[in-house]
Design a protein around this motif. Sequence first.
Motif, PDB file in Angstrom:
ATOM      1  N   GLY A 104      61.934  60.768   6.531  1.00 44.46           N
ATOM      2  CA  GLY A 104      61.251  61.018   7.781  1.00 44.46           C
ATOM      3  C   GLY A 104      60.175  62.077   7.626  1.00 44.46           C
ATOM      4  N   PRO A 105      59.249  62.238   8.576  1.00 48.58           N
ATOM      5  CA  PRO A 105      59.059  61.365   9.737  1.00 48.58           C
ATOM      6  C   PRO A 105      58.479  60.003   9.342  1.00 48.58           C
ATOM      7  CG  PRO A 105      57.350  63.041   9.647  1.00 48.58           C
ATOM      8  CD  PRO A 105      58.317  63.357   8.559  1.00 48.58           C
ATOM      9  N   PHE A 106      58.862  58.987  10.115  1.00 50.91           N
ATOM     10  CA  PHE A 106      58.403  57.630   9.859  1.00 50.91           C
ATOM     11  C   PHE A 106      57.057  57.403  10.563  1.00 50.91           C
ATOM     12  CE2 PHE A 106      63.059  57.610   9.599  1.00 50.91           C
ATOM     13  CZ  PHE A 106      63.197  57.164   8.300  1.00 50.91           C
ATOM     14  N   PRO A 107      56.405  56.276  10.309  1.00 49.68           N
ATOM     15  CA  PRO A 107      55.136  56.024  11.013  1.00 49.68           C
ATOM     16  C   PRO A 107      55.360  55.862  12.526  1.00 49.68           C
ATOM     17  CG  PRO A 107      55.424  54.505   9.156  1.00 49.68           C
ATOM     18  CD  PRO A 107      56.707  55.224   9.341  1.00 49.68           C
ATOM     19  N   HIS A 108      54.298  56.006  13.261  1.00 51.42           N
ATOM     20  CA  HIS A 108      54.324  55.810  14.707  1.00 51.42           C
ATOM     21  C   HIS A 108      54.764  54.375  15.005  1.00 51.42           C
ATOM     22  CE1 HIS A 108      52.948  55.659  18.847  1.00 51.42           C
ATOM     23  NE2 HIS A 108      52.831  56.981  18.816  1.00 51.42           N
ATOM     24  N   PHE A 109      55.475  54.169  16.113  1.00 41.82           N
ATOM     25  CA  PHE A 109      55.904  52.816  16.486  1.00 41.82           C
ATOM     26  C   PHE A 109      54.694  51.879  16.568  1.00 41.82           C
ATOM     27  CE2 PHE A 109      59.971  53.880  19.136  1.00 41.82           C
ATOM     28  CZ  PHE A 109      60.586  54.315  17.969  1.00 41.82           C
ATOM     29  N   PRO A 110      54.905  50.621  16.241  1.00 43.52           N
ATOM     30  CA  PRO A 110      53.815  49.667  16.484  1.00 43.52           C
ATOM     31  C   PRO A 110      53.581  49.550  17.989  1.00 43.52           C
ATOM     32  CG  PRO A 110      55.804  48.537  15.717  1.00 43.52           C
ATOM     33  CD  PRO A 110      56.054  50.005  15.583  1.00 43.52           C
ATOM     34  N   GLU A 111      52.356  49.200  18.369  1.00 41.40           N
ATOM     35  CA  GLU A 111      51.977  49.179  19.787  1.00 41.40           C
ATOM     36  C   GLU A 111      52.869  48.265  20.617  1.00 41.40           C
ATOM     37  OE1 GLU A 111      50.081  51.000  21.789  1.00 41.40           O
ATOM     38  OE2 GLU A 111      50.029  52.234  19.981  1.00 41.40           O
ATOM     39  N   SER A 112      53.317  47.159  20.005  1.00 43.31           N
ATOM     40  CA  SER A 112      54.109  46.189  20.760  1.00 43.31           C
ATOM     41  C   SER A 112      55.471  46.750  21.140  1.00 43.31           C
ATOM     42  CB  SER A 112      54.293  44.922  19.933  1.00 43.31           C
ATOM     43  OG  SER A 112      55.047  45.218  18.773  1.00 43.31           O
ATOM     44  N   LEU A 113      55.893  47.800  20.474  1.00 39.78           N
ATOM     45  CA  LEU A 113      57.209  48.365  20.738  1.00 39.78           C
ATOM     46  C   LEU A 113      57.085  49.391  21.856  1.00 39.78           C
ATOM     47  CD1 LEU A 113      60.153  48.413  19.785  1.00 39.78           C
ATOM     48  CD2 LEU A 113      59.522  50.148  18.126  1.00 39.78           C
ATOM     49  N   ARG A 114      57.641  49.026  23.017  1.00 37.90           N
ATOM     50  CA  ARG A 114      57.432  49.857  24.198  1.00 37.90           C
ATOM     51  C   ARG A 114      58.480  50.961  24.342  1.00 37.90           C
ATOM     52  NH1 ARG A 114      52.634  49.638  25.473  1.00 37.90           N
ATOM     53  NH2 ARG A 114      53.146  50.437  27.540  1.00 37.90           N
ATOM     54  N   GLU A 115      59.580  50.841  23.618  1.00 32.74           N
ATOM     55  CA  GLU A 115      60.681  51.786  23.807  1.00 32.74           C
ATOM     56  C   GLU A 115      60.261  53.217  23.457  1.00 32.74           C
ATOM     57  OE1 GLU A 115      61.102  48.784  22.941  1.00 32.74           O
ATOM     58  OE2 GLU A 115      62.713  48.090  24.233  1.00 32.74           O
ATOM     59  N   SER A 116      60.914  54.161  24.092  1.00 31.72           N
ATOM     60  CA  SER A 116      60.599  55.558  23.783  1.00 31.72           C
ATOM     61  C   SER A 116      61.286  55.982  22.490  1.00 31.72           C
ATOM     62  CB  SER A 116      61.052  56.458  24.934  1.00 31.72           C
ATOM     63  OG  SER A 116      62.447  56.351  25.092  1.00 31.72           O
TER      64      SER A 116
END
Lengths: 221, 428
Positions: free
Chosen positions: A195-207
């Motif tokens: 970690g830290p991992f990459p930012h969530f992909p845009e399609s992933l709406r979860e917090s």
Amino acid sequence: MILVSFLLHAFSLSFAILLPSMPAKKWTFGPVYTVDLVSVPADFQERKSTSRLSRDIAAVTPRDRQVVLKKEADRLPDTAVRHSPLPREESRKIERAIEDVRKKLAAQPGPVMPSASAGKQPAATPELNRYYAVIWARIKGQWALPRGVVPAQNLETVITVRILRDGSISSLQYEKSSGNRYFDQSAWRAVRKAGPFPHFPESLRESNIEVGIRFHSAEMR
Amino acid sequence: MLKKIAIGSILIFFMTPCLQDTYGRVYIDIDSPSLPKFPIAITDFYCPVDREGHSIWFPDQLGKFLKLTGYFQVIDKKAFLDTGTGGIRFADWTAIGAESLVKGAVRNEGNILSSDFHLFDVTQGKSLVFKRYTGTARDKRAMVMRFASEIMLALTGEAGVFDTRIAFAGKKGKNSEIFTINFDGTDLTRLTNYRALSILPHWSPDGRRISFTSYKRGNPDLFVIEARGGPDHLLSNESGLNLCGPWSSDGRSLLVTLSRDGNEELYVFNQLNGKKYRLTNDTSIDVSPCWSPDGTKVAFVSNRSGSPQIYVMDANGYNVKRITYEGNYNTSPRWSPKGDKIVFEGMRGGNFQILTMNPEGGQLTQLTGSGRNDSPSWSPDGRYIAFVSTTGGKSRLCIMNSNGSNFRIIHSGMDKYMYPNWSPHLNF
């Protein structure tokens, strides 16, 4: 008194009998589905779907001449439709929801897998699967454990990691210990270093998302 | 009755959220580690008045010890991001791939040298081990060695073999002498100076004495000598061979091979009363015995089936069972300290190679492949094997990890290295 006692016993007995038919209480929640990671994209970038279906679709060549398959339906006579006025706040909400759906669809490069919608988990889009693949590659790449430190039996440690939208790790915990301290520790350190991992992909709406990482020693022997 | 209702309602109350919670979680499987060694960073030591270069010598020596174990990758100092002397920025260490960090300080006050060693787990941002050693400048190597043991213990569960030596017979011309050497190849010490053939050194379980066979009086007799040097004592001078084997764990007995009755047979030699208890009675050659770690069995080599093969029998000589069937020359069996393996040398493709198997003869694994490799001996923790490797006519004393990885040369330059025997922990 006896009657009350009888009723209570009957209740607890029937409860006990009915109990096995109910799903067993599980502390380690089994996977509803497991992500199959075949290959890891070197660059975490959008790739066009190359499924057979999409190739077939893409291969369709347009005909020279347009063929009208269906006649245009007769136009309905114009009728005055009375719009029932919605409260401003409400309509804005709906607009936003529609916009969200539109964005989501636009972000999805391929069809949504039917098995993906599992309860509260985010839908397993190819994009999300690629995100999991990045997590897998990152953790595997950081896992250090010399041969000979742990016994030659198959060990398994499961660590649950909660990842926030920005890719940072918000919590780590052992879901299952292997029983070998040194094996457990090596797994823990691997996740921490990954970690830290990459930012969530845009399609992933979860917090945030929760992922279980299962470490095995079977292939170490 | 109220209790029953209460229990019932509590059960229902607790069941409900669990049932609701059984949603699918994504699991990712990782089947093998990518890094075969623990990445560790060692900073320069803090040393206010540093005339002897301690600030560099201590971390360098520690790095050398750790590398020798085969378990550590010491991160190059050039990669360090956190070079400050203030608080430790753990994220700067994980960012360069470190899992552990060693920081230290050395103080010189008159003749007194004191050193502090501090091991951190940077992934968890916590201290694992802190030690302070006090002595003179002569003790600095021992200080570093002690802390290397502490690191091994903290990260692998075993203290390592830093406090061990390897005895061997070193040949020059026709003669060979008995030597000992540190596990890292330093401090070579010659124990004998007989100008005769002296072979088969074996450490006593307390590490204080070494028994061996020498032709110094013409006949191959059995002797014992203090491991730090001194006069030898004759143990056995039967006519014919008096070949030295391992000591029993209580230090009272030795396994020996005698040829007084015509051919080579195995005996248990009790040093207290001088009695020799015969284990084998066969017209063929029986040699190279070793005990299982619990002392209940003996593995040895016999040519009773036509070729040299490895056999196992009960410690009293009964229930002899052949365990090697592959290859037509298998010899030098040595039982692992944990009892789960036997290492030996076997002729494979025209050369001797080192192999391991379980005590039943199964799970045969060849550890070496090129050149000639023979005379294996286990480290006391069973994680390493000392052996002699010969390539291009050059003989070398070597060690490797017990799975065949991390081949290291300990010593070279003598005409021939023979019969390495790894000491127990010497606690120095």
